[in-house]
Design a protein around this motif. Structure first.
Motif, PDB file in Angstrom:
ATOM      1  N   ASN A 144       0.860  -1.175   0.000  1.00 23.38           N
ATOM      2  CA  ASN A 144       0.000   0.000   0.000  1.00 23.38           C
ATOM      3  C   ASN A 144       0.898   1.226   0.000  1.00 23.38           C
ATOM      4  OD1 ASN A 144      -2.413  -1.492   0.178  1.00 23.38           O
ATOM      5  ND2 ASN A 144      -2.228  -1.613   2.384  1.00 23.38           N
ATOM      6  N   ILE A 145       0.785   2.016  -1.041  1.00 23.64           N
ATOM      7  CA  ILE A 145       1.646   3.170  -1.222  1.00 23.64           C
ATOM      8  C   ILE A 145       0.827   4.454  -1.108  1.00 23.64           C
ATOM      9  CG2 ILE A 145       3.201   4.354  -2.850  1.00 23.64           C
ATOM     10  CD1 ILE A 145       4.271   1.648  -1.869  1.00 23.64           C
ATOM     11  N   ALA A 146       1.439   5.473  -0.519  1.00 23.14           N
ATOM     12  CA  ALA A 146       0.861   6.810  -0.489  1.00 23.14           C
ATOM     13  C   ALA A 146       1.781   7.736  -1.268  1.00 23.14           C
ATOM     14  CB  ALA A 146       0.717   7.303   0.946  1.00 23.14           C
ATOM     15  N   VAL A 147       1.193   8.716  -1.918  1.00 22.10           N
ATOM     16  CA  VAL A 147       1.957   9.740  -2.626  1.00 22.10           C
ATOM     17  C   VAL A 147       1.726  11.057  -1.912  1.00 22.10           C
ATOM     18  CG1 VAL A 147       2.222  11.043  -4.772  1.00 22.10           C
ATOM     19  CG2 VAL A 147       1.875   8.566  -4.852  1.00 22.10           C
ATOM     20  N   ILE A 148       2.814  11.731  -1.569  1.00 22.61           N
ATOM     21  CA  ILE A 148       2.740  13.050  -0.959  1.00 22.61           C
ATOM     22  C   ILE A 148       3.226  14.056  -1.994  1.00 22.61           C
ATOM     23  CG2 ILE A 148       3.617  14.537   0.869  1.00 22.61           C
ATOM     24  CD1 ILE A 148       3.840  11.985   2.593  1.00 22.61           C
ATOM     25  N   GLY A 149       2.320  14.908  -2.405  1.00 20.03           N
ATOM     26  CA  GLY A 149       2.608  15.867  -3.469  1.00 20.03           C
ATOM     27  C   GLY A 149       2.123  15.322  -4.792  1.00 20.03           C
ATOM     28  N   SER A 150       0.993  15.819  -5.262  1.00 17.34           N
ATOM     29  CA  SER A 150       0.420  15.290  -6.505  1.00 17.34           C
ATOM     30  C   SER A 150       0.328  16.360  -7.589  1.00 17.34           C
ATOM     31  CB  SER A 150      -0.969  14.695  -6.240  1.00 17.34           C
ATOM     32  OG  SER A 150      -1.845  15.676  -5.715  1.00 17.34           O
ATOM     33  N   GLY A 151       1.275  17.272  -7.563  1.00 16.70           N
ATOM     34  CA  GLY A 151       1.301  18.350  -8.550  1.00 16.70           C
ATOM     35  C   GLY A 151       2.058  17.964  -9.806  1.00 16.70           C
ATOM     36  N   TYR A 152       2.991  18.798 -10.208  1.00  9.38           N
ATOM     37  CA  TYR A 152       3.702  18.671 -11.486  1.00  9.38           C
ATOM     38  C   TYR A 152       4.240  17.266 -11.752  1.00  9.38           C
ATOM     39  CZ  TYR A 152       7.048  19.525 -15.195  1.00  9.38           C
ATOM     40  OH  TYR A 152       7.761  19.463 -16.365  1.00  9.38           O
ATOM     41  N   TRP A 153       5.038  16.718 -10.854  1.00 11.51           N
ATOM     42  CA  TRP A 153       5.591  15.388 -11.056  1.00 11.51           C
ATOM     43  C   TRP A 153       4.798  14.321 -10.321  1.00 11.51           C
ATOM     44  CZ3 TRP A 153       8.275  13.313 -14.629  1.00 11.51           C
ATOM     45  CH2 TRP A 153       8.793  12.040 -14.455  1.00 11.51           C
ATOM     46  N   GLY A 154       4.214  14.687  -9.184  1.00 12.44           N
ATOM     47  CA  GLY A 154       3.471  13.726  -8.376  1.00 12.44           C
ATOM     48  C   GLY A 154       2.288  13.111  -9.095  1.00 12.44           C
ATOM     49  N   LYS A 155       1.680  13.856 -10.014  1.00  7.69           N
ATOM     50  CA  LYS A 155       0.542  13.285 -10.745  1.00  7.69           C
ATOM     51  C   LYS A 155       0.956  12.060 -11.554  1.00  7.69           C
ATOM     52  CE  LYS A 155       1.044  16.598 -14.475  1.00  7.69           C
ATOM     53  NZ  LYS A 155       0.513  17.812 -15.067  1.00  7.69           N
ATOM     54  N   ASN A 156       2.208  12.023 -11.988  1.00  5.18           N
ATOM     55  CA  ASN A 156       2.712  10.847 -12.703  1.00  5.18           C
ATOM     56  C   ASN A 156       2.867   9.665 -11.758  1.00  5.18           C
ATOM     57  OD1 ASN A 156       3.027  12.181 -15.272  1.00  5.18           O
ATOM     58  ND2 ASN A 156       4.767  13.239 -14.357  1.00  5.18           N
ATOM     59  N   LEU A 157       3.316   9.937 -10.541  1.00  8.06           N
ATOM     60  CA  LEU A 157       3.418   8.871  -9.545  1.00  8.06           C
ATOM     61  C   LEU A 157       2.034   8.321  -9.209  1.00  8.06           C
ATOM     62  CD1 LEU A 157       6.055  10.471  -7.152  1.00  8.06           C
ATOM     63  CD2 LEU A 157       6.429   8.625  -8.798  1.00  8.06           C
ATOM     64  N   VAL A 158       1.074   9.217  -9.054  1.00  7.36           N
ATOM     65  CA  VAL A 158      -0.303   8.793  -8.779  1.00  7.36           C
ATOM     66  C   VAL A 158      -0.787   7.858  -9.876  1.00  7.36           C
ATOM     67  CG1 VAL A 158      -2.697   9.597  -8.628  1.00  7.36           C
ATOM     68  CG2 VAL A 158      -0.898  10.803  -7.369  1.00  7.36           C
ATOM     69  N   ARG A 159      -0.614   8.265 -11.113  1.00  7.50           N
ATOM     70  CA  ARG A 159      -1.078   7.455 -12.243  1.00  7.50           C
ATOM     71  C   ARG A 159      -0.388   6.088 -12.285  1.00  7.50           C
ATOM     72  NH1 ARG A 159       1.036  10.114 -16.136  1.00  7.50           N
ATOM     73  NH2 ARG A 159       2.615   8.584 -16.620  1.00  7.50           N
ATOM     74  N   ASN A 160       0.934   6.083 -12.109  1.00 10.60           N
ATOM     75  CA  ASN A 160       1.672   4.825 -12.210  1.00 10.60           C
ATOM     76  C   ASN A 160       1.391   3.877 -11.052  1.00 10.60           C
ATOM     77  OD1 ASN A 160       3.040   5.213 -14.690  1.00 10.60           O
ATOM     78  ND2 ASN A 160       4.380   6.671 -13.683  1.00 10.60           N
ATOM     79  N   PHE A 161       1.338   4.405  -9.829  1.00  5.39           N
ATOM     80  CA  PHE A 161       1.018   3.535  -8.690  1.00  5.39           C
ATOM     81  C   PHE A 161      -0.421   3.025  -8.786  1.00  5.39           C
ATOM     82  CE2 PHE A 161       4.587   5.717  -6.278  1.00  5.39           C
ATOM     83  CZ  PHE A 161       5.408   4.598  -6.302  1.00  5.39           C
ATOM     84  N   LYS A 162      -1.325   3.837  -9.322  1.00  3.68           N
ATOM     85  CA  LYS A 162      -2.707   3.393  -9.540  1.00  3.68           C
ATOM     86  C   LYS A 162      -2.734   2.240 -10.527  1.00  3.68           C
ATOM     87  CE  LYS A 162      -7.185   3.352 -10.006  1.00  3.68           C
ATOM     88  NZ  LYS A 162      -7.912   2.420  -9.175  1.00  3.68           N
ATOM     89  N   GLU A 163      -1.984   2.370 -11.621  1.00  7.56           N
ATOM     90  CA  GLU A 163      -1.936   1.301 -12.621  1.00  7.56           C
ATOM     91  C   GLU A 163      -1.354   0.015 -12.053  1.00  7.56           C
ATOM     92  OE1 GLU A 163       0.078   2.810 -16.085  1.00  7.56           O
ATOM     93  OE2 GLU A 163      -1.497   4.275 -16.490  1.00  7.56           O
ATOM     94  N   LEU A 164      -0.424   0.135 -11.110  1.00 10.86           N
ATOM     95  CA  LEU A 164       0.152  -1.046 -10.458  1.00 10.86           C
ATOM     96  C   LEU A 164      -0.775  -1.650  -9.416  1.00 10.86           C
ATOM     97  CD1 LEU A 164       3.831   0.163  -9.956  1.00 10.86           C
ATOM     98  CD2 LEU A 164       3.036  -1.630 -11.516  1.00 10.86           C
ATOM     99  N   GLY A 165      -1.805  -0.900  -9.029  1.00 17.69           N
ATOM    100  CA  GLY A 165      -2.764  -1.399  -8.047  1.00 17.69           C
ATOM    101  C   GLY A 165      -2.302  -1.276  -6.608  1.00 17.69           C
TER     102      GLY A 165
END
Length: 72
Positions: free
Chosen positions: A5-26
């Motif tokens: 279970n992963i959390a992302v802190i900061g979902s702006g300029y670069w963080g939105k990419n982390l959100v998308r990729n971790f979401k795709e990984l489930g």
């Protein structure tokens, strides 16, 4: 699927990419950002993921196994 279970802190300029990729990984469980507009974007990408502006909520969650930080 990874059993993490992963959390992302900061979902702006670069963080939105982390959100998308971790979401795709489930593995994405929570997103934290001080900007409500960034949280709205994260919620649209990952509607089943919880969002918060409270950093302590991420740290206090025993179900979070890792944190990705994307802040300036």
């Amino acid at each position: 699927m990874l059993n993490q279970n992963i959390a992302v802190i900061g979902s702006g300029y670069w963080g939105k990419n982390l959100v998308r990729n971790f979401k795709e990984l489930g593995v994405l469980r929570k997103v934290c950002d001080a900007n409500p507009e960034n949280l709205e974007v994260a919620q649209s990408v990952a509607p089943d993921v919880k969002t918060t502006s409270n950093f302590d909520e991420i740290l206090d969650d025993p179900d979070i196994h890792g944190v990705a930080i994307a802040t300036p």
